[in-house]
Write a protein that holds these residues in place. Sequence first.
Motif, PDB file in Angstrom:
ATOM      1  N   GLU A 107       0.826  -1.147  -0.178  1.00 35.49           N
ATOM      2  CA  GLU A 107      -0.118   0.022   0.130  1.00 35.49           C
ATOM      3  C   GLU A 107       0.763   1.185   0.199  1.00 35.49           C
ATOM      4  OE1 GLU A 107      -2.500  -0.807   3.329  1.00 35.49           O
ATOM      5  OE2 GLU A 107      -3.150  -2.655   2.215  1.00 35.49           O
ATOM      6  N   GLU A 108       2.155   1.149   0.434  1.00 41.35           N
ATOM      7  CA  GLU A 108       2.875   2.360   0.417  1.00 41.35           C
ATOM      8  C   GLU A 108       3.672   2.460  -0.706  1.00 41.35           C
ATOM      9  OE1 GLU A 108       2.722   0.775   3.953  1.00 41.35           O
ATOM     10  OE2 GLU A 108       1.233   2.454   4.001  1.00 41.35           O
ATOM     11  N   GLY A 109       3.547   1.530  -1.715  1.00 38.31           N
ATOM     12  CA  GLY A 109       4.212   1.447  -2.926  1.00 38.31           C
ATOM     13  C   GLY A 109       5.809   0.937  -3.131  1.00 38.31           C
ATOM     14  N   GLU A 110       5.986   0.239  -1.901  1.00 40.92           N
ATOM     15  CA  GLU A 110       7.241  -0.461  -1.749  1.00 40.92           C
ATOM     16  C   GLU A 110       7.163  -1.916  -2.148  1.00 40.92           C
ATOM     17  OE1 GLU A 110       9.918   0.778  -0.280  1.00 40.92           O
ATOM     18  OE2 GLU A 110       8.877   2.467   0.223  1.00 40.92           O
ATOM     19  N   LEU A 111       8.094  -2.380  -2.887  1.00 43.33           N
ATOM     20  CA  LEU A 111       8.346  -3.467  -3.749  1.00 43.33           C
ATOM     21  C   LEU A 111       8.047  -4.736  -2.844  1.00 43.33           C
ATOM     22  CD1 LEU A 111      11.295  -2.836  -5.928  1.00 43.33           C
ATOM     23  CD2 LEU A 111       8.867  -2.770  -6.691  1.00 43.33           C
ATOM     24  N   LEU A 112       7.254  -5.754  -3.296  1.00 37.32           N
ATOM     25  CA  LEU A 112       7.052  -6.986  -2.631  1.00 37.32           C
ATOM     26  C   LEU A 112       8.058  -8.251  -3.130  1.00 37.32           C
ATOM     27  CD1 LEU A 112       3.091  -6.642  -1.767  1.00 37.32           C
ATOM     28  CD2 LEU A 112       5.218  -6.555  -0.188  1.00 37.32           C
ATOM     29  N   ASP A 113       8.178  -9.236  -2.452  1.00 38.31           N
ATOM     30  CA  ASP A 113       8.949 -10.162  -2.993  1.00 38.31           C
ATOM     31  C   ASP A 113       7.948 -11.226  -3.807  1.00 38.31           C
ATOM     32  OD1 ASP A 113      11.199  -9.586  -1.731  1.00 38.31           O
ATOM     33  OD2 ASP A 113      10.789 -10.772   0.271  1.00 38.31           O
ATOM     34  N   ASN A 114       8.628 -11.887  -4.624  1.00 37.00           N
ATOM     35  CA  ASN A 114       7.882 -12.877  -5.385  1.00 37.00           C
ATOM     36  C   ASN A 114       7.053 -13.833  -4.536  1.00 37.00           C
ATOM     37  OD1 ASN A 114       9.132 -12.197  -7.810  1.00 37.00           O
ATOM     38  ND2 ASN A 114      10.842 -13.774  -7.749  1.00 37.00           N
ATOM     39  N   GLY A 115       5.946 -14.031  -5.007  1.00 38.50           N
ATOM     40  CA  GLY A 115       4.809 -15.012  -4.299  1.00 38.50           C
ATOM     41  C   GLY A 115       4.047 -14.012  -3.286  1.00 38.50           C
ATOM     42  N   ILE A 116       4.285 -12.832  -3.006  1.00 36.88           N
ATOM     43  CA  ILE A 116       3.669 -12.096  -2.018  1.00 36.88           C
ATOM     44  C   ILE A 116       2.442 -11.225  -2.670  1.00 36.88           C
ATOM     45  CG2 ILE A 116       3.595 -10.216  -0.079  1.00 36.88           C
ATOM     46  CD1 ILE A 116       5.606 -12.512   0.766  1.00 36.88           C
ATOM     47  N   SER A 117       1.344 -11.398  -2.404  1.00 35.10           N
ATOM     48  CA  SER A 117       0.247 -10.688  -3.209  1.00 35.10           C
ATOM     49  C   SER A 117       0.187  -9.040  -2.787  1.00 35.10           C
ATOM     50  CB  SER A 117      -1.004 -11.133  -2.706  1.00 35.10           C
ATOM     51  OG  SER A 117      -1.454 -12.393  -3.221  1.00 35.10           O
ATOM     52  N   GLY A 118      -0.097  -8.078  -3.926  1.00 29.75           N
ATOM     53  CA  GLY A 118      -0.072  -6.624  -3.445  1.00 29.75           C
ATOM     54  C   GLY A 118      -0.440  -6.145  -4.654  1.00 29.75           C
ATOM     55  N   GLU A 119      -0.305  -5.183  -4.890  1.00 30.03           N
ATOM     56  CA  GLU A 119      -0.775  -4.101  -6.095  1.00 30.03           C
ATOM     57  C   GLU A 119       0.073  -4.407  -7.300  1.00 30.03           C
ATOM     58  OE1 GLU A 119      -2.074  -0.227  -5.587  1.00 30.03           O
ATOM     59  OE2 GLU A 119      -2.868   0.078  -7.656  1.00 30.03           O
ATOM     60  N   ILE A 120      -0.495  -4.861  -8.456  1.00 38.97           N
ATOM     61  CA  ILE A 120       0.230  -4.909  -9.616  1.00 38.97           C
ATOM     62  C   ILE A 120       0.559  -3.350 -10.433  1.00 38.97           C
ATOM     63  CG2 ILE A 120       0.224  -5.582 -12.268  1.00 38.97           C
ATOM     64  CD1 ILE A 120      -1.670  -7.757 -11.099  1.00 38.97           C
ATOM     65  N   TRP A 121       1.700  -2.961 -10.433  1.00 39.23           N
ATOM     66  CA  TRP A 121       2.206  -1.752 -11.224  1.00 39.23           C
ATOM     67  C   TRP A 121       3.093  -2.092 -12.524  1.00 39.23           C
ATOM     68  CZ3 TRP A 121       3.694   3.198  -8.081  1.00 39.23           C
ATOM     69  CH2 TRP A 121       3.005   3.365  -6.446  1.00 39.23           C
ATOM     70  N   VAL A 122       2.764  -1.215 -13.325  1.00 39.79           N
ATOM     71  CA  VAL A 122       3.379  -1.476 -14.696  1.00 39.79           C
ATOM     72  C   VAL A 122       3.691  -0.085 -15.329  1.00 39.79           C
ATOM     73  CG1 VAL A 122       1.009  -1.207 -15.759  1.00 39.79           C
ATOM     74  CG2 VAL A 122       2.733  -2.417 -17.104  1.00 39.79           C
ATOM     75  N   ARG A 123       4.959  -0.326 -16.112  1.00 36.76           N
ATOM     76  CA  ARG A 123       5.789   0.843 -16.708  1.00 36.76           C
ATOM     77  C   ARG A 123       5.840   0.274 -17.996  1.00 36.76           C
ATOM     78  NH1 ARG A 123      10.824   3.790 -14.094  1.00 36.76           N
ATOM     79  NH2 ARG A 123      11.946   1.679 -14.629  1.00 36.76           N
ATOM     80  N   GLY A 124       5.711   1.355 -19.145  1.00 35.98           N
ATOM     81  CA  GLY A 124       6.184   1.137 -20.310  1.00 35.98           C
ATOM     82  C   GLY A 124       5.535   2.199 -21.245  1.00 35.98           C
ATOM     83  N   GLU A 125       6.141   2.213 -22.635  1.00 33.79           N
ATOM     84  CA  GLU A 125       5.598   3.353 -23.368  1.00 33.79           C
ATOM     85  C   GLU A 125       4.090   2.998 -24.033  1.00 33.79           C
ATOM     86  OE1 GLU A 125       8.438   3.100 -26.901  1.00 33.79           O
ATOM     87  OE2 GLU A 125      10.094   4.152 -25.483  1.00 33.79           O
ATOM     88  N   LEU A 177      -9.557  11.594 -18.993  1.00 33.62           N
ATOM     89  CA  LEU A 177     -10.040  12.936 -19.365  1.00 33.62           C
ATOM     90  C   LEU A 177     -10.656  13.661 -18.385  1.00 33.62           C
ATOM     91  CD1 LEU A 177     -10.376  14.375 -22.084  1.00 33.62           C
ATOM     92  CD2 LEU A 177     -13.012  13.194 -21.895  1.00 33.62           C
ATOM     93  N   GLY A 178     -10.033  14.937 -17.847  1.00 36.74           N
ATOM     94  CA  GLY A 178     -10.450  15.800 -16.959  1.00 36.74           C
ATOM     95  C   GLY A 178     -10.127  15.167 -15.557  1.00 36.74           C
ATOM     96  N   HIS A 179      -9.528  14.195 -15.310  1.00 36.98           N
ATOM     97  CA  HIS A 179      -8.883  13.589 -14.141  1.00 36.98           C
ATOM     98  C   HIS A 179      -7.513  13.593 -13.884  1.00 36.98           C
ATOM     99  CE1 HIS A 179     -13.191  12.648 -12.600  1.00 36.98           C
ATOM    100  NE2 HIS A 179     -13.228  12.454 -13.918  1.00 36.98           N
ATOM    101  N   GLY A 180      -6.716  13.910 -14.785  1.00 39.29           N
ATOM    102  CA  GLY A 180      -5.358  14.146 -14.881  1.00 39.29           C
ATOM    103  C   GLY A 180      -4.694  12.499 -15.037  1.00 39.29           C
ATOM    104  N   THR A 181      -3.574  12.384 -14.573  1.00 36.52           N
ATOM    105  CA  THR A 181      -2.905  11.014 -14.576  1.00 36.52           C
ATOM    106  C   THR A 181      -2.713  10.162 -13.553  1.00 36.52           C
ATOM    107  OG1 THR A 181      -1.069   9.849 -15.613  1.00 36.52           O
ATOM    108  CG2 THR A 181      -0.499  12.228 -14.834  1.00 36.52           C
ATOM    109  N   LYS A 182      -2.741   9.099 -13.557  1.00 37.92           N
ATOM    110  CA  LYS A 182      -2.320   8.043 -12.139  1.00 37.92           C
ATOM    111  C   LYS A 182      -0.855   7.663 -12.161  1.00 37.92           C
ATOM    112  CE  LYS A 182      -4.929   4.893 -10.516  1.00 37.92           C
ATOM    113  NZ  LYS A 182      -5.676   3.392 -10.591  1.00 37.92           N
ATOM    114  N   VAL A 183      -0.253   8.223 -13.421  1.00 38.73           N
ATOM    115  CA  VAL A 183       1.408   7.526 -13.456  1.00 38.73           C
ATOM    116  C   VAL A 183       2.194   8.426 -12.508  1.00 38.73           C
ATOM    117  CG1 VAL A 183       3.043   7.220 -15.085  1.00 38.73           C
ATOM    118  CG2 VAL A 183       0.712   6.782 -15.652  1.00 38.73           C
ATOM    119  N   THR A 184       3.132   7.691 -11.980  1.00 35.20           N
ATOM    120  CA  THR A 184       4.202   8.456 -10.813  1.00 35.20           C
ATOM    121  C   THR A 184       5.170   9.202 -11.747  1.00 35.20           C
ATOM    122  OG1 THR A 184       5.523   6.509 -10.886  1.00 35.20           O
ATOM    123  CG2 THR A 184       3.836   6.599  -9.194  1.00 35.20           C
ATOM    124  N   ASP A 185       5.801   9.977 -11.100  1.00 30.39           N
ATOM    125  CA  ASP A 185       6.891  10.825 -11.721  1.00 30.39           C
ATOM    126  C   ASP A 185       7.978  10.001 -12.500  1.00 30.39           C
ATOM    127  OD1 ASP A 185       5.820  13.173 -10.931  1.00 30.39           O
ATOM    128  OD2 ASP A 185       7.028  13.344  -9.204  1.00 30.39           O
TER     129      ASP A 185
END
Lengths: 102, 508
Positions: free
Chosen positions: B340-358, B365-373
């Motif tokens: 929940e704090e955005g810290e990386l979790l080890d393999n096998g541990i459940s958390g939120e899926i984050w993705v990065r790529g072009e 629209l009208g709500h900005g972006t959810k992408v981190t800096d």
Amino acid sequence: MELRAGSRLKSAVCDTEVIAVKAPAEDIDIRCGGVPMADPTTSDGASGSPVGGADEGTLMGKRYVNPDETLELLCTKPGGGSLGVGETLLVIKESKPLPASD
Amino acid sequence: MNLMMLLEMASNAFGDRVAIGSRDGSGVSYSDLYEKSGRAAQLFRNSPAEKVLLLDTSSVALPIALFGSSWAGLPFVPLNYRLTGDEIRELATEVTPAMGIVNTSMVASVEGIPDFEGIDRQDFLLRTKEGDIPDADWGMDPEQVAILLFTSGTTGAPKAAVLRHSHLISYILGSVEFMGAGEEEATLVSVPPYHVAGMAALCSSVYAGRRIVQLPNFDAARWIDVTREESITHAMVVPTMLSRIVEELENRPDSSIDSLRALSYGGGKMPRPTIEKALRLLPNTNFVNAYGLTETSSTISVLGPDDHRSALNGEEENVRRRLSSAGKPLPNLEVTIRDEEGELLDNGISGEIWVRGEQVSGEYLGHGTKVTDDGWFPTNDGGFLDGEGYLFVEGRIDDIIIRGGENISPGEIEEALLLHPDIKDAAAVGMPDTHWGEVIVAAVVPTGKTDLSISEIKKFAKDQLRSSRTPDHIVILAELPYNETGKLLRRVLREEISDLTSDEGQSG
């Protein structure tokens, strides 16, 4: 020349046309067949022929990159010249074919 | 960069191939599609529209409108035609001034919207049939908006995801080989235009040179018939479609579909019994599981045919369970799992899926972006990666049940229940409880072949799951509420359950 993602370039010596997919933020000497490429809207069309060593040709739909992959060109029309930056030839960006997913 | 690049290349390299429709002469070729898109662009440019809307089922008008919009430099907005008239008006009003291509039967929903010009599909097709074609003068700014897609809104009001040309082009160049399809290949598209997979299917098929056949209103029997008649080689379905196809195939004397080389599925959680049955019914078909989001320009990870086979025939549970995984992330993407704090979790541990790529947008629209800096998009999907990089998706973070302080993924409970041969479908949700915070209620749909009792289901669940994860209550339903693209509507299910339990219906 200064290049931006989306810029189109045309070979001065063959039929090759490319679109820049990725471009470094600096002046860059992009060549095809050993001769600087031109803006297709102002170029007079191709004449002459590729110089030796830069005459392997281009393949449609392939992406060509420089060694550090700061430059990526998509070939939209194939031709007889090879793409390069200065004297250095670009190479095809190998991609692992993926199974169709949509 | 512009989606029109893809169609221009296709039209130059294999213009005579059929792009959309049958090979019987009625189909539209790539060069035809290019020309019609040019005329559509002209039509859009001559209007005050700043966006192009589509309120229609799939037809040849869809690719013409999509590529025509890109040519004209206008965002394309396919709307969900199954919404109510009021909902449609609300969404359409958000994107005016706009021109809309509208199905004749839906004209009334958009009548009288200010700054909105509706045009009937037939009229649109007529107006793109003949006339001058503009020069290839589409804008190449990668930041131009290509498509606005209202996300399905199973948890809240719909928001329009912003997909720019750069996102979609990056996705296509990174995952599709130009002219990679043989001339005999054809793909059957049965997802609606307003689903990201429908948009992605158009773009990737055009770039690969694979003929598109459209099935506007999904029906399993029709799907099977069209696949056979049109010699379909590739298709994409959502899980509910596949379970209906499996049922239909089981009822037919001949269950083979010889032409079908590849069947990909995604858009929701696939019950393991359904995919196992499908693999056995279609032994010569390659199965592909694709996981992706609207905000990521469709697919971000893929479980390929070899993984399916080795999982089906595997002896070890960690190989077998990969059948429930979304496979491995695409090579040009990064996927991490975080707390929940955005810290990386080890393999096998459940958390939120984050993705990065072009290809990742993450902007609304009208709500900005959810992408981190630093470019990461938190998907709001829960999941984990196994030791070999296989991604397991556990569903929306908001759906996680918190019972007595323990986080419980509904997916785990659902999967366990579905192992029972007499259970056709199952869903677990958290319901408010004064003692535990939330209790687990499982809604079960029996096959109807036996007289399945609640006590038997409870016993079965107890054998499969650790005690804190065993459903506190079981509810038997005739069917679960899904939206038309196969997403389980948990909010609706919770309401149904609360109605049932308040009048002490069939539950326990």
